[in-house]
Design a protein around this motif. Structure first.
Motif, PDB file in Angstrom:
ATOM      1  N   GLU A   1       0.824  -1.223   0.000  1.00 34.42           N
ATOM      2  CA  GLU A   1       0.000   0.000   0.000  1.00 34.42           C
ATOM      3  C   GLU A   1       0.855   1.269   0.000  1.00 34.42           C
ATOM      4  O   GLU A   1       0.347   2.367  -0.299  1.00 34.42           O
ATOM      5  N   THR A   2       2.151   1.134   0.310  1.00 33.70           N
ATOM      6  CA  THR A   2       3.023   2.310   0.337  1.00 33.70           C
ATOM      7  C   THR A   2       3.683   2.575  -1.014  1.00 33.70           C
ATOM      8  O   THR A   2       4.446   3.539  -1.148  1.00 33.70           O
ATOM      9  N   PHE A   3       3.390   1.742  -2.019  1.00 33.12           N
ATOM     10  CA  PHE A   3       3.975   1.912  -3.349  1.00 33.12           C
ATOM     11  C   PHE A   3       2.946   2.508  -4.304  1.00 33.12           C
ATOM     12  O   PHE A   3       1.740   2.335  -4.136  1.00 33.12           O
ATOM     13  N   ASP A   4       3.433   3.179  -5.325  1.00 35.00           N
ATOM     14  CA  ASP A   4       2.535   3.802  -6.301  1.00 35.00           C
ATOM     15  C   ASP A   4       1.869   2.771  -7.206  1.00 35.00           C
ATOM     16  O   ASP A   4       0.740   2.980  -7.661  1.00 35.00           O
ATOM     17  N   HIS A   5       2.565   1.668  -7.466  1.00 32.49           N
ATOM     18  CA  HIS A   5       2.030   0.656  -8.365  1.00 32.49           C
ATOM     19  C   HIS A   5       2.766  -0.659  -8.118  1.00 32.49           C
ATOM     20  O   HIS A   5       3.886  -0.672  -7.620  1.00 32.49           O
ATOM     21  N   VAL A   6       2.099  -1.758  -8.470  1.00 30.99           N
ATOM     22  CA  VAL A   6       2.673  -3.097  -8.304  1.00 30.99           C
ATOM     23  C   VAL A   6       2.805  -3.743  -9.678  1.00 30.99           C
ATOM     24  O   VAL A   6       1.874  -3.711 -10.484  1.00 30.99           O
TER      25      VAL A   6
ATOM     26  N   TYR B   1      -2.267  -2.637 -10.277  1.00 31.83           N
ATOM     27  CA  TYR B   1      -1.178  -3.553 -10.660  1.00 31.83           C
ATOM     28  C   TYR B   1      -1.207  -3.822 -12.159  1.00 31.83           C
ATOM     29  O   TYR B   1      -2.225  -3.662 -12.823  1.00 31.83           O
ATOM     30  N   THR B   2      -0.035  -4.238 -12.663  1.00 32.26           N
ATOM     31  CA  THR B   2       0.145  -4.541 -14.086  1.00 32.26           C
ATOM     32  C   THR B   2       0.861  -5.887 -14.222  1.00 32.26           C
ATOM     33  O   THR B   2       1.847  -6.137 -13.524  1.00 32.26           O
TER      34      THR B   2
ATOM     35  N   LEU C   1       6.650  -1.746  -6.641  1.00 24.84           N
ATOM     36  CA  LEU C   1       6.878  -3.042  -5.997  1.00 24.84           C
ATOM     37  C   LEU C   1       6.737  -4.110  -7.072  1.00 24.84           C
ATOM     38  O   LEU C   1       5.763  -4.108  -7.835  1.00 24.84           O
ATOM     39  N   VAL C   2       7.701  -5.033  -7.141  1.00 24.00           N
ATOM     40  CA  VAL C   2       7.703  -6.022  -8.218  1.00 24.00           C
ATOM     41  C   VAL C   2       7.702  -7.446  -7.678  1.00 24.00           C
ATOM     42  O   VAL C   2       8.600  -7.834  -6.917  1.00 24.00           O
TER      43      VAL C   2
END
Length: 356
Positions: A183-188, A250-251, A284-285
């Motif tokens: 939740e602290t990242f802009d995108h996953v 997410y992508t 986040l990956v």
């Protein structure tokens, strides 16, 4: 006398060392596999041995040097060995567990010979690739069957050919992700290993499967049940649901393409560029095609994509560790050995059985 049961875990492979000659041998065996580069053998020889291996080996050796542990060696190998050791602790002496790599060492030939000499009554083969692909799981199954074809007697043999939706595996990935506070990242990003698009056309024996169909990967169906891309999307969906990550946050993307022909898209590099353009700073990956951290996760994602994202204006790329020795992953392996299915409802674990 109590029956002895054989178990063979097989991962992709690694050079014996990060030295150029060892990397060259590894790349040659890997890329000369007709299921990896599925073109005519003459063309493949010219391409692999005339162009790719000579030019790629020194560069790849430098990358392996970056991740190689001076005491333990290749991360993929020593993590796999740790997984086997933990699995042995979970199973009785009734089971003889061997580890092999599809390319290089320890070889499948060596592992099968140990099981043959032990005169096991059955062999359970688990290719360590969650999502089925002809170039990975298919290649492992073909190699095992080819090697065993010369045996005068056969134990019962079975293959676990996919486990993209295994509930314990999903929970283990989610546990690792939760520690990173998504939740602290802009995108996953869920970054999977790529495949040439042409290899996806043969996943349905009827010839009707096509990735151009609307929402083709939205769910697993009878026509895409062996489709690598559909299974990748399913794995990502299940992990995202566990972590309450909304679809727009997410992508699913694909890394490690080779050559100029079209591979499965979107490419991870393109996803990084798009997200940076939209103003994302922290990514986040997950890399759920791998059950153990390796060069694709420890270098390609952590170093290459991290540097690439910063050049595009981003700030940080954070890797979620792979399954490695997570207790739930070891339990998932145990259940696969025992033939138990700890899966999400309505999604079946793929399994092939060959009777003795």
């Amino acid at each position: 006398m109590k029956a002895k049961k054989g178990v063979l875990l097989i991962n992709l492979g690694t050079p014996d060392s990060p030295k150029v000659p060892d990397v060259r041998r590894y790349l040659d065996e890997f890329l000369m596999d007709g299921r990896v580069i599925d073109i005519g053998v003459i063309q493949r020889n010219l391409l692999v041995r005339g162009i790719i291996v000579p030019f790629r080996s020194p560069k790849t050796a430098k990358l392996y040097n970056e991740i190689w542990d001076k005491e333990k060696g290749s991360p993929l190998l020593y993590i796999s060995e740790e997984q086997v050791a933990l699995l042995r602790e979970e199973l009785s002496d009734e089971y003889q567990i061997e580890l092999a790599m599809r390319y290089q060492n320890p070889s499948i030939e060596q592992a099968l010979e140990k099981l043959r000499l032990a005169m096991v009554d059955s062999i359970r083969v688990i290719p360590l690739f969650p999502q089925y692909a002809s170039a990975t799981t298919g290649s492992v199954i073909e190699k095992v069957m080819r090697l065993m074809s010369t045996w005068p007697t056969f134990p019962e043999i079975s293959f676990v050919n996919q486990f993209y939706d295994n509930e314990l595996m999903i929970e283990a990935f989610a546990d690792n992700g939760r520690l990173k506070k998504p939740e602290t990242f802009d995108h996953v990003l869920f970054s999977f290993h790529g495949l040439p698009i042409r290899q996806l056309k043969n996943v349905d024996n009827s010839g009707n499967h096509g990735c151009d169909a609307p929402n083709c990967c939205a769910q697993i169906s009878s026509t895409n049940k062996f489709c690598y891309v559909a299974q990748c999307h399913a794995t990502a969906r299940l992990i995202a649901e566990k972590l309450h990550i909304a679809p727009e946050k997410y992508t699913v993307c694909f890394q490690s393409r080779l050559g100029k022909e079209p591979w499965v898209q979107p490419y991870t590099s393109d996803a990084l560029e798009k997200l940076a353009h939209e103003g994302a700073k922290r990514l986040l990956v997950f890399s759920p095609a791998f059950v153990a951290d390796c060069i694709e996760t420890l270098y390609e994602i952590t170093v290459e994509y991290g540097q690439e994202f910063k050049k595009l204006g981003g700030e940080h790329v954070e890797l979620v560790p792979s399954l490695n020795t997570h207790p739930k992953w070891i339990e998932a392996l145990k259940q696969m050995v025992l033939g138990e299915q700890a899966n999400i409802p309505n999604m079946q674990l793929g399994e092939t059985v060959v009777n003795k």
